[in-house]
Design an enzyme around this catalytic site. Sequence first.
Site: not given
Length: 324
Positions: A115, A251, A281
Amino acid sequence: MIGLHSVVRGVGSYLPQKVLTNADLAHMVDTSDEWIVQRTGIRERHIAADGEFTSHLGLKAAQAALVDAGLTAADIDLIILATSTPDQTFPATAVTIQYELGITRGAAFDLQAVCSGFVFALATADAHLRMGSFKRALVIGAETFSRILDWQDRGTCVLFGDGAGAVVLEAVPEAEAQGRGLLTSHLRSDGRHRSKLFVDGGPSSTGTVGHLRMEGREVFKHAVGMITDVITDAFAATGQSADSIDWFVPHQANRRIIDASAQKLGIAPEKVVTTVQAHGNTSAASIPLALDVARRDGRIKDGDLVLLEAMGGGFTWGSALLRW
Ligand SMILES: CC(C)(COP(=O)(O)OP(=O)(O)OC[C@H]1O[C@@H](n2cnc3c(N)ncnc32)[C@H](O)[C@@H]1OP(=O)(O)O)[C@@H](O)C(=O)NCCC(=O)NCCS
């Protein structure tokens, strides 16, 4: 050698057509819209169609970024694709995107920091551009996490989605950049945490692709501290602060992590760009997707100070501060 800045010329993104809502998920596993929204802020996510690969998403995002930049593929000599869900083990999916764009010069490679991938890729592109090795880079985050989820595991399958985002970075002489460009980046990793968020397969170990596994509470416990540490480093390196930034584009993993990080840093809620509700996500794609949303709806303007941060499996984490 003259000083060079890596200036953002354009941004673009792409989301697969299919939307999977929390209500849809409640038919698949023992969960509810209420639970998912309350714990994560996520309401829906996009899922790639059969036959739609990471390279397809990344290519569309890259093309949109080129249009936004007013450039063509011929202007690009570096492609860095941040992804943990490549089309194949090799060649790098970046090379497929390079081919589809019709580029045969320069270099293209994948970068894997889960990520945190987009922040790591941005910092890597910046280093190459400022060294003068390349002139214009496509920095792409593209993922099809739907392909590595265990759709029976309600603790993880509700959290992720598919998508892609890209920026075009250009090496501009300092005198012309007028303070625009990437101002600082701070990358970290600590493999002691590698078993807290991982995929239980791989070419060298199992010979399979594997599925995502996570100790959610453990990830949550570490996230805010790691995020705020690298942002504090970015502020210290540049003399900027929570007050001087225009936009915080974190993020997009979890609304509670985003809110807690912003609050700890003293960043006003109206400066926080949040897309997790609509995208879930999307790992390395989440930041460029959010950048594109905030650029298109008129929030991010030329000259704005934009703070990025990410954390993910490894753990890896990082921050970047740029003047748009
Ligand atoms: C995953 C996360 C939302 C879970 O929230 P939590 O409050 O920590 O929940 P827990 O895992 O402790 O589980 C609490 C209960 O909810 C249940 N639960 C887990 N997933 C569920 C779901 N989708 N729907 C309903 N219940 C669920 C658990 O089984 C547990 O039940 P129990 O108390 O009967 O055992 C949270 O830990 C989180 O956001 N972690 C960070 C994840 C992340 O962002 N990862 C990516 C980083 S890049």
